[in-house]
Design a protein around this motif. Structure first.
Motif, short mmCIF file in Angstrom:
data_model
loop_
_atom_site.label_atom_id
_atom_site.label_comp_id
_atom_site.label_asym_id
_atom_site.label_seq_id
_atom_site.Cartn_x
_atom_site.Cartn_y
_atom_site.Cartn_z
N SER A 1 0.81 -1.21 0.00
CA SER A 1 0.00 0.00 0.00
C SER A 1 0.85 1.26 0.00
N ASN B 1 -5.97 -4.15 4.85
CA ASN B 1 -5.80 -3.38 3.61
C ASN B 1 -6.10 -4.17 2.35
N ASP C 1 -8.68 -5.78 0.81
CA ASP C 1 -9.80 -5.50 -0.08
C ASP C 1 -9.65 -4.15 -0.79
N ALA C 2 -9.29 -3.13 -0.03
CA ALA C 2 -9.17 -1.80 -0.63
C ALA C 2 -8.04 -1.76 -1.65
N ALA D 1 -8.96 -3.54 -4.88
CA ALA D 1 -9.90 -2.76 -5.69
C ALA D 1 -9.20 -1.73 -6.57
N GLN D 2 -7.98 -1.34 -6.20
CA GLN D 2 -7.26 -0.36 -7.01
C GLN D 2 -6.76 -0.93 -8.32
N ASP E 1 -2.72 6.93 7.19
CA ASP E 1 -3.56 6.24 6.23
C ASP E 1 -2.85 6.21 4.87
N LYS F 1 -3.97 5.68 2.06
CA LYS F 1 -4.82 6.20 0.98
C LYS F 1 -4.87 7.72 0.99
#
Length: 367
Positions: free
Chosen positions: A190, A218, A220-221, A224-225, A358, A360
């Motif tokens: 990430s 982290n 799933d998120a 999805a990217q 974070d 993101k």
């Protein structure tokens, strides 16, 4: 502290010890400029700078990242990437109001010594910096950045140096025939450097599978990217096919993860590359690992090699094309969190140091 001019002092021996201090201006000598920072980013990369603030062999045996902006025997000043505006100049070719992208101290302003000023920018020639990698000493005029778009302004300090590192790692893989592997494991997937690597590898038609390693929260998120072919949690590493040749790229220096990967793949692990040390307080645990010796990746060295191979203009063109493609997707990968002032700057450093930031979000400080 609400002082107009501030800086953050960091203990060279204990990077958790910090102090927000008033930064008294010094008179300029001929050839110097004073700049006010407009904005800079605080990322995990900056924690790596702090970890390697003291000499660690990156720049030779007697220099570290503290040597960019602080004299020996004084508290460390953390380097950051950002934009600044000239407020005073005694240097030919640099005027008040000129704006530059580059490497600055974590402070509201800085004094730089100008060398080789031209339409594209200048090189800082402060004596303690002249033996350090050129990529850190070059300051680019915003107007001269061919791949600069106003809409991307805040993403430059957040992503540009990290994307460049990821792009250079991907270039090394391609240059080395991907080390003969069929899968590339990217730890701390990430992180922004990892995302730059994953994005760049994904542009190749013929390449190994990319597998992002991250914490379970982290997965799933990050999946999805669509940056990686697969994303798995650290506790799923043992489910990977250990007979498939693999390479590890470790963005954070977490020894426990490294040991699991090395132990699982053994001699099928063809390369183990460590890029950063944002997990600064994790045990390195690199002794007696099965598989290949770990190798460090140093982006400035790789940049200098490719500039020598291709020439500066061609290198810049390749980076510009890759960067603009990435900027088309960056806003969906990370949002910008703008914060103002010295207190916010100190809080952002502590947040990043704690590992709780974070991934993101891109933190931008406006001094």
């Amino acid at each position: 502290m609400n002082a107009k001019s501030w800086a953050i002092d960091i203990d060279r021996d204990d990077i958790t010890q910090t102090e927000l201090v008033a930064d008294a201006g010094v008179a300029l000598t001929p050839g110097q400029i004073r700049v006010d920072l407009d904005s800079y980013a605080m990322t995990a990369n900056n924690i790596t700078y702090a970890v390697f603030g003291k000499p660690a062999g990156l720049f030779g045996n007697d220099q570290g990242y503290w040597d960019f902006f602080s004299e020996p025997g004084t508290p460390g000043r953390l380097p950051v990437w950002g934009f600044a505006t000239v407020t005073e100049s005694t240097a030919d070719g640099i005027s008040v109001g000129d704006r530059f992208y580059g490497y600055y101290p974590m402070a509201s302003g800085a004094v730089l010594t100008v060398g080789k000023a031209g339409p594209g920018g200048f090189t800082d020639v402060t004596p303690r910096r002249t033996t350090l990698p050129p990529i850190y000493n070059n300051y680019q005029r915003i107007e001269a950045l061919a791949d600069y778009r106003a809409a991307d302004h805040d993403y430059w300090p957040v992503f540009r140096p990290l994307f460049l590192t990821g792009w250079l790692i991907a270039d090394q893989f391609e240059d080395e025939g991907d080390y003969g592997v069929q899968q590339i494991l990217i730890a701390s997937a990430s992180s922004k450097t990892a995302i730059g690597l994953g994005f760049t590898l994904a542009q190749r038609a013929d390449r190994p599978e990319t597998i992002g390693l991250t914490s379970a929260a982290n997965v799933d998120a990050l999946s999805a990217q669509g940056i990686y072919d697969r994303v798995i949690s650290y506790d799923q590493i043992m489910t990977l096919n250990a007979s498939t040749p693999a390479a590890l790229v470790d963005m954070a220096g977490n020894g426990a993860v490294t040991r699991v990967v090395h132990s699982h793949f053994g001699n099928q692990l063809q390369a183990s590359i460590i890029v950063g040390k944002s997990h600064w307080d994790a045990q390195a645990d690199g002794e007696g690992l099965p598989g290949p010796d770990r190798q460090g990746f140093f982006a400035p060295g790789r940049s200098q090699k490719r500039i020598a191979d291709w020439g500066g203009a061609a290198f810049g063109q390749k980076i510009a094309a890759a960067w603009l493609a990435f900027m088309d997707v960056a806003p969906r990968i990370a949002s910008i969190d703008r914060r103002e002032g010295g207190d916010a700057a100190l809080a952002a450093y502590k947040e990043m140091l704690s590992g709780q930031a974070d991934p993101k979000v891109g933190i931008v400080i406006a001094p």
